[in-house]
Design a protein around this motif. Structure first.
Motif, mmCIF file in Angstrom:
data_model
loop_
_atom_site.group_PDB
_atom_site.id
_atom_site.type_symbol
_atom_site.label_atom_id
_atom_site.label_comp_id
_atom_site.label_asym_id
_atom_site.label_seq_id
_atom_site.Cartn_x
_atom_site.Cartn_y
_atom_site.Cartn_z
ATOM 1 N N UNK A 37 0.861 -1.183 0.000
ATOM 2 C CA UNK A 37 0.000 0.000 0.000
ATOM 3 C C UNK A 37 0.894 1.228 0.000
ATOM 4 N N UNK A 38 0.419 2.286 -0.649
ATOM 5 C CA UNK A 38 1.190 3.523 -0.751
ATOM 6 C C UNK A 38 0.337 4.696 -0.313
ATOM 7 N N UNK A 39 0.969 5.695 0.329
ATOM 8 C CA UNK A 39 0.242 6.906 0.708
ATOM 9 C C UNK A 39 0.209 7.871 -0.476
ATOM 10 N N UNK A 40 -0.343 9.042 -0.258
ATOM 11 C CA UNK A 40 -0.507 10.011 -1.347
ATOM 12 C C UNK A 40 0.830 10.504 -1.899
ATOM 13 N N UNK A 41 1.887 10.424 -1.108
ATOM 14 C CA UNK A 41 3.210 10.853 -1.561
ATOM 15 C C UNK A 41 3.929 9.751 -2.337
ATOM 16 N N UNK A 42 3.289 8.591 -2.470
ATOM 17 C CA UNK A 42 3.885 7.486 -3.203
ATOM 18 C C UNK A 42 4.837 6.654 -2.371
ATOM 19 N N UNK A 105 2.568 -1.235 -14.858
ATOM 20 C CA UNK A 105 3.586 -0.339 -14.317
ATOM 21 C C UNK A 105 3.730 -0.564 -12.808
ATOM 22 N N UNK A 106 2.589 -0.627 -12.119
ATOM 23 C CA UNK A 106 2.605 -0.811 -10.677
ATOM 24 C C UNK A 106 3.309 -2.127 -10.310
ATOM 25 N N UNK A 107 2.981 -3.191 -11.008
ATOM 26 C CA UNK A 107 3.571 -4.499 -10.720
ATOM 27 C C UNK A 107 5.082 -4.477 -10.925
ATOM 28 N N UNK A 108 5.513 -3.982 -12.058
ATOM 29 C CA UNK A 108 6.943 -3.989 -12.383
ATOM 30 C C UNK A 108 7.721 -3.060 -11.463
ATOM 31 N N UNK A 109 7.186 -1.886 -11.213
ATOM 32 C CA UNK A 109 7.869 -0.910 -10.355
ATOM 33 C C UNK A 109 8.012 -1.436 -8.924
ATOM 34 N N UNK A 110 6.972 -2.069 -8.399
ATOM 35 C CA UNK A 110 7.039 -2.634 -7.049
ATOM 36 C C UNK A 110 8.030 -3.792 -7.017
ATOM 37 N N UNK A 111 8.001 -4.644 -8.031
ATOM 38 C CA UNK A 111 8.889 -5.803 -8.062
ATOM 39 C C UNK A 111 10.358 -5.401 -8.165
ATOM 40 N N UNK A 112 10.647 -4.339 -8.899
ATOM 41 C CA UNK A 112 12.033 -3.948 -9.143
ATOM 42 C C UNK A 112 12.543 -2.950 -8.097
ATOM 43 N N UNK A 113 11.758 -1.901 -7.825
ATOM 44 C CA UNK A 113 12.241 -0.828 -6.954
ATOM 45 C C UNK A 113 11.524 -0.733 -5.614
ATOM 46 N N UNK A 114 10.326 -1.295 -5.511
ATOM 47 C CA UNK A 114 9.589 -1.239 -4.251
ATOM 48 C C UNK A 114 8.933 0.101 -3.981
ATOM 49 N N UNK A 115 8.780 0.929 -5.005
ATOM 50 C CA UNK A 115 8.149 2.240 -4.836
ATOM 51 C C UNK A 115 7.386 2.603 -6.105
ATOM 52 N N UNK A 116 6.473 3.557 -5.979
ATOM 53 C CA UNK A 116 5.708 4.013 -7.145
ATOM 54 C C UNK A 116 6.036 5.442 -7.536
ATOM 55 N N UNK A 117 6.338 6.271 -6.578
ATOM 56 C CA UNK A 117 6.575 7.681 -6.855
ATOM 57 C C UNK A 117 5.302 8.483 -6.630
ATOM 58 N N UNK A 118 5.482 9.722 -6.237
ATOM 59 C CA UNK A 118 4.340 10.582 -5.896
ATOM 60 C C UNK A 118 3.476 10.915 -7.102
ATOM 61 N N UNK A 119 4.009 10.862 -8.298
ATOM 62 C CA UNK A 119 3.286 11.257 -9.501
ATOM 63 C C UNK A 119 2.284 10.200 -9.954
ATOM 64 N N UNK A 120 2.469 8.930 -9.572
ATOM 65 C CA UNK A 120 1.666 7.853 -10.139
ATOM 66 C C UNK A 120 0.166 8.006 -9.858
ATOM 67 N N UNK A 121 -0.204 8.243 -8.627
ATOM 68 C CA UNK A 121 -1.628 8.355 -8.268
ATOM 69 C C UNK A 121 -2.352 9.454 -9.033
#
Length: 145
Positions: A37-42, A105-121
């Motif tokens: 789960x991610x907060x609004x800041x990603x 994008x969400x799946x790959x980003x979490x699997x590789x880096x463990x984060x989404x970034x604030x811009x994604x939401x």
């Protein structure tokens, strides 16, 4: 069904298929604990086991299949009488691909880096809003009187 509709359906399926293959191939490289789960800041504010990575893949497939099947039954759509179906179909196809891209994008980003970034939401929600708005405006403009 028109050729471009078939192509767009195929593009979305290919995106999700490649993401599924990515998860299978990289399964051992995915950390044992990943953000769930991610907060609004990603930033991650909850974690789960490695199998949690399967959730966005499954949700992506469920949404994709549901939307794709819905395209074949426009008589069940809840749109005002007389509105043009063509723009609504295109809107559904664009949303279908956008959802597939977002979940992938969400799946790959979490699997590789463990984060989404604030811009994604905001970008993801904004893209959905724009697609729906444009589809409705064009369908309204193309309505029969």
């Amino acid at each position: 069904m028109k050729l471009y509709e078939k192509i767009l359906i195929g593009v979305g399926a290919m995106i999700l298929l490649l993401t599924t293959i990515f998860v299978i191939v990289r399964w051992q490289q995915i950390p044992d604990t990943i953000p769930s789960h991610f907060n609004a800041a990603g930033e991650a504010d909850a974690t789960g086991p490695r199998a949690t990575i399967l959730l966005p893949v499954a949700v992506g497939w469920i949404i994709y299949i549901t939307c794709s099947v819905t395209l074949f039954f426009p008589r069940f759509w809840n749109i005002p009488k007389g509105w043009a179906l063509g723009p609504m179909k295109l809107m559904m196809l664009i949303l279908d691909i956008f959802m597939a891209l977002g979940m992938s994008y969400m799946t790959i980003k979490i699997a590789v880096e463990g984060t989404l970034g604030a811009w994604f939401g905001p970008v993801f929600a904004g893209g959905i809003f724009v697609a729906i708005t444009v589809g409705m405006v064009f369908s309204y403009r193309g309505r029969t009187r």
